[in-house]
Design a protein around this motif. Structure first.
Motif, mmCIF file in Angstrom:
data_model
loop_
_atom_site.group_PDB
_atom_site.id
_atom_site.type_symbol
_atom_site.label_atom_id
_atom_site.label_comp_id
_atom_site.label_asym_id
_atom_site.label_seq_id
_atom_site.Cartn_x
_atom_site.Cartn_y
_atom_site.Cartn_z
ATOM 1 N N ALA A 70 33.791 32.886 33.926
ATOM 2 C CA ALA A 70 32.794 33.953 33.898
ATOM 3 C C ALA A 70 33.319 35.138 33.091
ATOM 4 C CB ALA A 70 32.459 34.403 35.316
ATOM 5 N N HIS A 72 31.824 38.952 32.689
ATOM 6 C CA HIS A 72 30.734 39.714 33.302
ATOM 7 C C HIS A 72 31.103 41.163 33.563
ATOM 8 C CE1 HIS A 72 32.696 39.830 37.303
ATOM 9 N NE2 HIS A 72 33.232 38.682 36.902
ATOM 10 N N CYS A 73 30.072 41.961 33.820
ATOM 11 C CA CYS A 73 30.253 43.323 34.300
ATOM 12 C C CYS A 73 30.575 43.248 35.790
ATOM 13 C CB CYS A 73 28.983 44.137 34.075
ATOM 14 S SG CYS A 73 29.108 45.839 34.673
ATOM 15 N N HIS A 74 31.519 44.054 36.230
ATOM 16 C CA HIS A 74 31.938 44.011 37.631
ATOM 17 C C HIS A 74 30.953 44.690 38.575
ATOM 18 C CE1 HIS A 74 35.716 42.499 39.499
ATOM 19 N NE2 HIS A 74 35.851 42.010 38.281
ATOM 20 N N ALA A 76 28.000 44.403 40.637
ATOM 21 C CA ALA A 76 27.287 43.207 41.117
ATOM 22 C C ALA A 76 25.815 43.213 40.715
ATOM 23 C CB ALA A 76 27.424 43.078 42.629
ATOM 24 N N HIS A 78 24.551 44.447 38.095
ATOM 25 C CA HIS A 78 24.446 44.119 36.671
ATOM 26 C C HIS A 78 24.599 42.614 36.461
ATOM 27 C CE1 HIS A 78 25.554 48.413 35.157
ATOM 28 N NE2 HIS A 78 24.357 48.335 35.714
ATOM 29 N N GLN A 79 25.512 41.985 37.228
ATOM 30 C CA GLN A 79 25.650 40.528 37.150
ATOM 31 C C GLN A 79 24.327 39.864 37.519
ATOM 32 O OE1 GLN A 79 29.115 38.868 39.218
ATOM 33 N NE2 GLN A 79 29.956 40.940 39.192
ATOM 34 N N GLU A 80 23.752 40.317 38.621
ATOM 35 C CA GLU A 80 22.490 39.744 39.087
ATOM 36 C C GLU A 80 21.376 39.966 38.080
ATOM 37 O OE1 GLU A 80 21.935 41.458 42.952
ATOM 38 O OE2 GLU A 80 23.762 40.524 43.719
ATOM 39 N N MET A 84 26.142 38.686 32.421
ATOM 40 C CA MET A 84 27.160 37.685 32.725
ATOM 41 C C MET A 84 26.958 36.484 31.808
ATOM 42 S SD MET A 84 27.947 36.037 36.400
ATOM 43 C CE MET A 84 29.415 35.148 36.701
#
Length: 90
Positions: A70, A72-74, A76, A78-80, A84
């Motif tokens: 992965a 991704h931005c940490h 959460a 932003h991941q959703e 990512m």
């Protein structure tokens, strides 16, 4: 839902990021360490880097750990929201 980023084992990779938002983004790459480009070739070795608002930043790394990782931005939420990607080293 984006396509995976396919990288060959042993390949040198550069990711260039441009944060065009007003919010910082802590970007994390699982399974690898990268060097932050500071212009002198001696930037810090990290697995997470903060990309500040309106900042452009590049990271360099060697794909020496096979698998699906992965990136991704940490934050959460932003991941959703889709910030990512999967990097597949093979």
């Amino acid at each position: 839902e984006a396509d995976r980023i396919a990288v060959g084992l042993g390949q040198r990779v550069r990711f260039e990021m441009a944060n065009r938002s007003a919010m910082p983004h802590p970007m994390h790459l699982h399974g690898h360490f990268f060097r932050v480009d500071t212009g002198d070739g001696r930037g810090p070795l990290k697995d997470t880097v903060l990309v500040e608002p309106n900042q452009r930043l590049a990271i360099d790394w060697v794909a020496d750990n096979p698998g699906a990782w992965a990136f991704h931005c940490h934050h959460a939420y932003h991941q959703e929201g889709g910030m990512m990607r999967v990097v597949e080293v093979r």
